[in-house]
Design an enzyme around this catalytic site. Structure first.
Site, PDB file in Angstrom:
ATOM      1  N   GLY A   1       4.808 -22.642 -26.430  1.00 25.86           N
ATOM      2  CA  GLY A   1       4.184 -21.579 -27.203  1.00 25.86           C
ATOM      3  C   GLY A   1       4.082 -20.261 -26.459  1.00 25.86           C
ATOM      4  O   GLY A   1       5.020 -19.818 -25.786  1.00 25.86           O
TER       5      GLY A   1
ATOM      6  N   ASN B   1      -4.055 -18.481 -19.424  1.00 26.92           N
ATOM      7  CA  ASN B   1      -3.629 -18.638 -20.806  1.00 26.92           C
ATOM      8  C   ASN B   1      -4.031 -19.981 -21.408  1.00 26.92           C
ATOM      9  O   ASN B   1      -4.145 -20.095 -22.627  1.00 26.92           O
ATOM     10  CB  ASN B   1      -2.103 -18.485 -20.886  1.00 26.92           C
ATOM     11  CG  ASN B   1      -1.540 -18.942 -22.212  1.00 26.92           C
ATOM     12  OD1 ASN B   1      -1.717 -18.286 -23.233  1.00 26.92           O
ATOM     13  ND2 ASN B   1      -0.859 -20.082 -22.212  1.00 26.92           N
TER      14      ASN B   1
ATOM     15  N   GLY C   1      -5.592 -23.010 -23.183  1.00 25.61           N
ATOM     16  CA  GLY C   1      -6.686 -23.064 -24.150  1.00 25.61           C
ATOM     17  C   GLY C   1      -6.454 -24.146 -25.182  1.00 25.61           C
ATOM     18  O   GLY C   1      -5.319 -24.589 -25.398  1.00 25.61           O
TER      19      GLY C   1
ATOM     20  N   ALA D   1     -22.065 -26.913 -38.308  1.00 27.34           N
ATOM     21  CA  ALA D   1     -22.959 -27.992 -38.742  1.00 27.34           C
ATOM     22  C   ALA D   1     -22.374 -29.375 -38.464  1.00 27.34           C
ATOM     23  O   ALA D   1     -23.116 -30.351 -38.334  1.00 27.34           O
ATOM     24  CB  ALA D   1     -23.270 -27.844 -40.230  1.00 27.34           C
TER      25      ALA D   1
ATOM     26  N   ASN E   1     -14.531 -16.586 -36.629  1.00 28.71           N
ATOM     27  CA  ASN E   1     -13.640 -17.241 -37.579  1.00 28.71           C
ATOM     28  C   ASN E   1     -14.327 -18.499 -38.103  1.00 28.71           C
ATOM     29  O   ASN E   1     -14.889 -19.274 -37.329  1.00 28.71           O
ATOM     30  CB  ASN E   1     -12.313 -17.609 -36.922  1.00 28.71           C
ATOM     31  CG  ASN E   1     -11.210 -17.809 -37.942  1.00 28.71           C
ATOM     32  OD1 ASN E   1     -11.302 -17.373 -39.080  1.00 28.71           O
ATOM     33  ND2 ASN E   1     -10.146 -18.473 -37.527  1.00 28.71           N
TER      34      ASN E   1
ATOM     35  N   TYR F   1     -14.584 -22.125 -30.430  1.00 31.35           N
ATOM     36  CA  TYR F   1     -13.442 -21.346 -29.967  1.00 31.35           C
ATOM     37  C   TYR F   1     -13.804 -19.862 -29.849  1.00 31.35           C
ATOM     38  O   TYR F   1     -13.485 -19.210 -28.848  1.00 31.35           O
ATOM     39  CB  TYR F   1     -12.277 -21.525 -30.931  1.00 31.35           C
ATOM     40  CG  TYR F   1     -11.004 -20.843 -30.526  1.00 31.35           C
ATOM     41  CD1 TYR F   1     -10.214 -21.354 -29.498  1.00 31.35           C
ATOM     42  CD2 TYR F   1     -10.571 -19.689 -31.173  1.00 31.35           C
ATOM     43  CE1 TYR F   1      -9.029 -20.735 -29.125  1.00 31.35           C
ATOM     44  CE2 TYR F   1      -9.394 -19.059 -30.809  1.00 31.35           C
ATOM     45  CZ  TYR F   1      -8.619 -19.585 -29.784  1.00 31.35           C
ATOM     46  OH  TYR F   1      -7.455 -18.950 -29.427  1.00 31.35           O
TER      47      TYR F   1
ATOM     48  N   LYS G   1     -13.744 -17.450 -26.512  1.00 31.46           N
ATOM     49  CA  LYS G   1     -12.898 -16.271 -26.414  1.00 31.46           C
ATOM     50  C   LYS G   1     -13.718 -14.984 -26.319  1.00 31.46           C
ATOM     51  O   LYS G   1     -13.271 -14.001 -25.712  1.00 31.46           O
ATOM     52  CB  LYS G   1     -11.933 -16.215 -27.594  1.00 31.46           C
ATOM     53  CG  LYS G   1     -10.905 -17.350 -27.588  1.00 31.46           C
ATOM     54  CD  LYS G   1     -10.124 -17.382 -26.277  1.00 31.46           C
ATOM     55  CE  LYS G   1      -9.030 -18.431 -26.272  1.00 31.46           C
ATOM     56  NZ  LYS G   1      -8.237 -18.431 -25.024  1.00 31.46           N
TER      57      LYS G   1
END
Length: 450
Positions: free
Chosen positions: A219, A289, A291, A299, A348, A354, A358
């Protein structure tokens, strides 16, 4: 263009153009991306601005040496490949008229995938309220222009310290070039640090450097390794043992070495440093990099799912840097680049863990960039925050959600892993010695986030 983006292919076909135009659909164009030997821009670069334009004066020779043909008025013939507007001398909001007068006619003559770069001063260092307002206004103007541009063109803002205008050359060149294809509506701050001369071999700015890339087996990480190698660096590719075969393939491809380890291991930083030192003589660039994601609504997120993401994405960086940034670790003048995410800026749904990791990465950038010990050693710390990037992970997103992610940005398309890699290579070069504490979004100016 991304091969998986059938929509972009369609609207650039004969029939597709007619359909998209008739229905008022977005019409993204294939972006101009970097290839060795390619000119800086396709067309002349208009330069102008307010008063004595100190930044343009300081940058003119460097831009010309990089191959740009500079013009002081919009030409009747070829379309413009770029525009550099210098507002560093602006004192009040009334002075912003100089930007409008320079830019408005130029926008009508921009070529495909052209670049607009506005150069100003940091509002935080303004001497008056009026000056601060004028400087802050440049961000709103630049972001708005970025949303008005078409045909793959971008607009970005560079804030440079008074008396250090020449230090912005590397940043302006990056933003004018095809290397910044998916960087749009961004602000880059150039500080007061001493900057080494731009290397003679501009196509290999990392020649002689040793770089470590974590999460390099596939990736975005694999493309980071390839891009740093292309720019001349010797690359140590790091990933977990389970990805050993892919990791070895990438390392072989870039002529580097592979190091299998779990970045959360207590000795990960020490092992990376020992490998780089014993195999390659030292360490100049670290790219954090690696992750993971473990998505669930908060919840429904248990402690294990929460902890695993924070440990890999954030805590491991702190832990590794204890060894990598200590005396005898990263060489003086070194570069540390972290990979954040637009999720860390905008949040998000279903990614609280996450997004926390970040956003925490951005906090690391702020903290390390202000560390006086690192500043004295000439070490810079920056981050990229990718938006929607075409990867194996995004290819698995349901079609409707994937299309929304692709189109909700000023370029109306997803980015490629190489776009993230290009921004990281930009940070890694010696020419960016005055660029530290920045977080640049590689997102095509997504409508999500700042």
């Amino acid at each position: 263009m991304p091969r998986s983006d059938g929509y972009t292919s369609f609207v650039n076909s004969g029939v597709g153009k007619k359909v998209a135009s008739a229905l008022g659909l977005p019409q993204p164009v294939p972006l101009r991306r970097y290839a060795p030997g390619r000119p800086l821009v396709d067309g002349p670069v208009l330069v102008g601005g307010h008063a004595d334009t100190p930044a343009v004066s300081a940058l003119r020779d460097g831009l010309t040496a990089a191959g740009a043909t500079l013009v002081d008025a919009v030409p009747d013939g070829p379309r413009l490949g770029g525009v550099v507007v210098d507002l560093t001398a602006a004192e009040t909001p009334a002075d912003l008229e100089s930007l409008r007068a320079t830019l408005a006619p130029a926008l009508k003559r921009l070529g495909r995938c052209a670049r607009v770069v506005v150069v100003g001063r940091d509002p935080e260092r303004a001497g008056s309220v009026a000056q601060r307002a004028a400087r802050r206004a440049l961000e709103g103007i630049t972001r708005s222009v970025g949303k008005e541009l078409r045909a793959g063109a971008t607009a970005n803002l560079v804030l440079v310290a008074d008396g250090h205008e020449a230090s912005a050359l590397g940043t302006v060149l990056f933003l004018l070039s095809a290397r910044s294809a998916y960087v749009d509506g961004q602000v880059v701050r150039v500080g007061e640090r001493e900057v080494h001369a731009v290397p003679v071999d501009a196509e290999r700015p990392l020649a002689g450097k040793v770089a470590v890339v974590t999460g390099a087996a596939r990736g975005i990480g694999a493309d980071i390794a390839r891009t740093l190698h292309r720019d001349g660096a010797t690359v140590v590719c790091v990933d977990v043992p389970a990805a050993g075969a892919s990791l070895a393939a990438v390392a072989n491809e870039v002529g580097g070495t592979a190091l299998q380890l779990d970045v959360t291991a207590l000795d990960a930083g020490t092992r990376i440093l020992e490998h780089a030192t014993t195999r390659h003589g030292g360490l100049d660039v670290v790219v954090h990099n690696a992750g993971i994601t473990r998505d669930k609504l908060l919840a429904n997120t248990d402690a294990e799912r929460w902890d695993s993401v924070l440990r890999v994405n954030l805590l491991s960086i702190l832990q590794m840097n204890e060894a990598l940034l200590a005396k005898g670790g990263l060489r003086d003048g070194g570069r540390v680049v972290l990979v954040s995410s637009i999720a860390g800026i905008a949040g998000n749904r279903g990614q609280s863990n996450y997004a926390a990791s970040k956003a925490g990465v951005i906090g690391l950038v702020d903290g390390y960039a202000a560390d006086h010990g690192l500043v004295r050693r000439g070490i810079t710390v920056n981050a990229v925050a990718p938006g929607f990037i075409e990867t194996e992970m995004t290819a698995r997103i349901p079609l409707a959600t994937r299309e929304v992610g692709r189109r909700l940005n000023s370029l109306a398309q997803g980015g490629l892993p190489v776009d993230v890699a290009e921004a990281i290579a930009f940070y890694a070069a010696d020419a960016q010695g005055a660029v530290s504490g920045n977080v640049v979004r590689v997102c095509g100016q997504s409508l999500l986030g700042a």
